[in-house]
Design an enzyme around this catalytic site. Sequence first.
Site, short mmCIF file in Angstrom:
data_model
loop_
_atom_site.label_atom_id
_atom_site.label_comp_id
_atom_site.label_asym_id
_atom_site.label_seq_id
_atom_site.Cartn_x
_atom_site.Cartn_y
_atom_site.Cartn_z
N HIS A 72 0.85 -1.19 0.00
CA HIS A 72 0.00 0.00 0.00
C HIS A 72 0.89 1.24 0.00
O HIS A 72 1.77 1.38 0.84
CB HIS A 72 -0.91 0.03 1.23
N TYR A 201 -9.43 5.71 6.86
CA TYR A 201 -9.63 6.15 8.24
C TYR A 201 -10.68 7.25 8.23
O TYR A 201 -10.45 8.33 7.67
CB TYR A 201 -8.32 6.69 8.83
N PRO A 293 -4.56 0.52 18.46
CA PRO A 293 -4.28 0.02 17.11
C PRO A 293 -4.40 1.06 16.00
O PRO A 293 -4.06 0.76 14.85
CB PRO A 293 -5.31 -1.09 16.93
N LYS A 297 1.01 0.16 14.98
CA LYS A 297 2.38 0.12 15.48
C LYS A 297 2.74 -1.11 16.30
O LYS A 297 3.92 -1.38 16.52
CB LYS A 297 2.66 1.36 16.33
N TYR A 385 3.74 6.88 9.99
CA TYR A 385 2.95 5.70 9.63
C TYR A 385 3.83 4.63 8.98
O TYR A 385 3.66 3.43 9.25
CB TYR A 385 1.81 6.10 8.70
#
Length: 391
Positions: A72, A201, A293, A297, A385
Site C-alpha cells: 500500500h 480512516y 491500534p 504500530k 505511519y
Amino acid sequence: MRTTVGIIGAGPAGLLLARLLHRAGVESVVLESRDRAYVERRQRAGILEQGTVDVLRAAGAGERMDREGLRHDGIELRFGRRRHRVDFPALTGGRSVTVYAQTEVCKDLIALQLKEGGPLLFEAEALAVEGADGDRVRIPFRHQGREGVLECDYAVGCDGFRGVARGAVPAGVSRVFERSYPYAWLGILADVAPSHDELVYARHERGFALLSMRSPSVSRLYLQVPAGTEAGRWSDEEIWDELERRFETDDGWRLERGPVTQKSVTPMRSFVHEPMRHGRLLLAGDAAHIVPPTGAKGLNLAVGDVVTLARALVHERETGSPDLLDAYSATCLRRIWQAERFSSDMTTLLHRAPDATAFDDRLQLARLERIASSRAAETDLAEAYTGFPLG
C-alpha cells in the site's frame, strides 16, 4: 536443558528473535504456552512498516509475504464527507507499508524455526524467571504434563502483557505508564472484496470507522464503540448500516457488504513498562508496551525491539562488550515513545470522546484540514505511519 538465550513466547517477537539469532549463530530455545494451531490463527495486526518488511526479507522470511502481501502506497482520510489521500512514497522518499496478517508472519517464522532453527516447544508454559540478577537465568516450565528447567545466559520475555517475564521484574525497579480510552473497536472479518484498495480512516460525528483488508477477497472493518461493548449485541445488518453512515462521502462511493465470519471487540489502551531490562532478563513486544491500534504500530514495535536486541546479543558474543545490551532499554524506548505519541495522536484525531464538545469537534476538523492542506503536516503523518528507524 541449556541454551544461550531462552525466549518465552512464540508470537512474532519471540519467533523473529529466534530467527535472527539462528542466522547469527547464537543458540536459543523458544517456550510457548499455547499449541501451534492457536498461535497460527491468533488474529492481531495486519500492517507491516517498510522496516519490518525489509527485516523479514533479510531474515529469509519474506518469500510468501512478497507473493501474497498487499503493498500500500497510502491511506485515505475521510472527514466532513470528503476524501483525502496521503501518498506515502511521494512524502517519504519511496517508503510504503504492506498488508500481511500477523497470523501469516507467525506461520512463516514457525515453519522456518522448525525446519532450520533451535528448539521451539509448544504447550510449554514458563512458570517463572529466576536468577536474573546472577550469572545464569533459570526458567522452570511445564511441557506436556512434565516439569523441566531451561537454563540460559539471557531470558527474553516475549510473552505479552500478562506473561511471567514482566512479573519477574521487581516492583521497586519497574515504572509503568498507561492510559485507557473510553471506547473500543468492534471489528469484523467479512467474505467480500475490500471496497477500497487502501485503508480508509474515517472521522465521523457518530464515531471512528476503519476500512482495512486481509486479502483481495476478505475485508477487515472496525467501528468505534463504547468501552465494554459485547460484540454479540450488534447484528450484522446493524454493523453494515453503521459502517455505511460513517464512510459516507459526497462523490457516490459505495461500501460493499458480504457475509460476516468473525466479530470481536478490541479495547483501546496505551502502556509502557520501563526499564525493558533487569539483569539478564529482557522484555520485548507486548510484555513491554502496548499501543492503541489506530497507528498500526504494535507488531512493528516488537520487530524494532528484537532487531535491537539481536544486534546487541551478537555484538556481545563477537566483541565481549556489553555496551549495546546495556543500552537496549534506552535505545528501544526512544522509538517506543515516538510510536506511543503517534498512536495517541491518531486515536484522538479520529475518535469522538463520549464527553466531546462542539469545540473539540472543531479542533479535530481543524487538525484534519491541516493535514490535507499542508505538505509538512502530511509528511509528518506519512513518515510516522511508514515507520521510525529501527534501532
